[in-house]
Design a protein around this motif. Structure first.
Motif, PDB file in Angstrom:
ATOM      1  N   ASN A   7       9.491   4.478   1.949  1.00  0.00           N
ATOM      2  CA  ASN A   7       9.186   4.666   3.367  1.00  0.00           C
ATOM      3  C   ASN A   7       8.982   6.143   3.687  1.00  0.00           C
ATOM      4  O   ASN A   7       8.090   6.502   4.408  1.00  0.00           O
ATOM      5  CB  ASN A   7      10.292   4.092   4.251  1.00  0.00           C
ATOM      6  N   GLU A  11       5.301   7.935   4.796  1.00  0.00           N
ATOM      7  CA  GLU A  11       5.278   8.131   6.243  1.00  0.00           C
ATOM      8  C   GLU A  11       3.923   8.592   6.767  1.00  0.00           C
ATOM      9  O   GLU A  11       3.546   8.257   7.872  1.00  0.00           O
ATOM     10  CB  GLU A  11       6.362   9.117   6.677  1.00  0.00           C
ATOM     11  N   GLY A 109       6.794   1.412  10.663  1.00  0.00           N
ATOM     12  CA  GLY A 109       7.265   2.378   9.663  1.00  0.00           C
ATOM     13  C   GLY A 109       8.015   3.548  10.273  1.00  0.00           C
ATOM     14  O   GLY A 109       8.882   4.144   9.632  1.00  0.00           O
TER      15      GLY A 109
END
Length: 178
Positions: A7, A11, A109
């Motif tokens: 993650n 990004e 996200g």
């Protein structure tokens, strides 16, 4: 742990779909869209394929729709054998190519991993672990050290403030949630 690392590394990219299977013999793939608007594939010119080992820039040659899938043909990939190995892999767009958000809309996200605080005590309540899409509204799944997994409806009465830059969310715990 590896999901959190991914993650952070991704990004600057936003997932738009996952290759679910090949379609025919000429290199087309069925993509399960993970974006709110699958029609946006019609305007996409390129995507980034995360192979697990590297990121590949792929130019979109054609797009059509079949049931809940998007059938995508990438330029230069003309054989099933060249694309079959990427089944289950994710497709991303660079953040600067992402669809603009409306007020009070956020990229999932950006929400995952956010610290969640309550409005009453201003103490850290937990961490947002996932977002569940339901028919009426999204539901935020918060992992709380004190209460375990807590499901919070993404409505104005419950979600008071979201600050993506600070990775902080302030919530009001409505009666019956914990």
């Amino acid at each position: 742990m590896s999901e959190q690392k991914e993650n952070r590394a991704m990004e600057q990219f936003l997932q738009v779909g996952v290759i679910s299977s090949t379609h025919g013999l000429r290199g087309e793939v069925k993509v399960f869209p993970t974006t709110d608007d699958a029609a946006r594939f019609q305007t996409l010119k390129e995507v980034i394929l995360d192979t697990g080992k590297e990121k590949l820039d792929l130019e979109i040659q054609s797009v059509r729709f079949f049931k809940q899938f998007v059938i995508v043909k990438f330029k230069g990939i003309d054989d099933i054998n060249d694309i079959e190995k990427y089944k289950g892999k994710s497709l991303f767009v660079a953040r600067e190519n992402a669809v603009e958000l409306e007020e009070d809309e956020y990229y999932i996200g950006d929400l995952i991993g956010m610290d969640v605080y309550t409005d009453e005590s201003e103490e850290r309540f937990g961490v947002l672990k996932d977002v569940m899409e339901t028919g009426a509204n999204e539901v935020y799944i918060v992992q709380s050290e004190r209460y375990g997994e807590v499901l919070l409806p993404a409505i104005h009465e419950c979600i008071l403030e979201v600050d993506p830059e600070e990775k902080k969310m302030t919530v009001h715990l409505m009666e019956g949630l914990i």
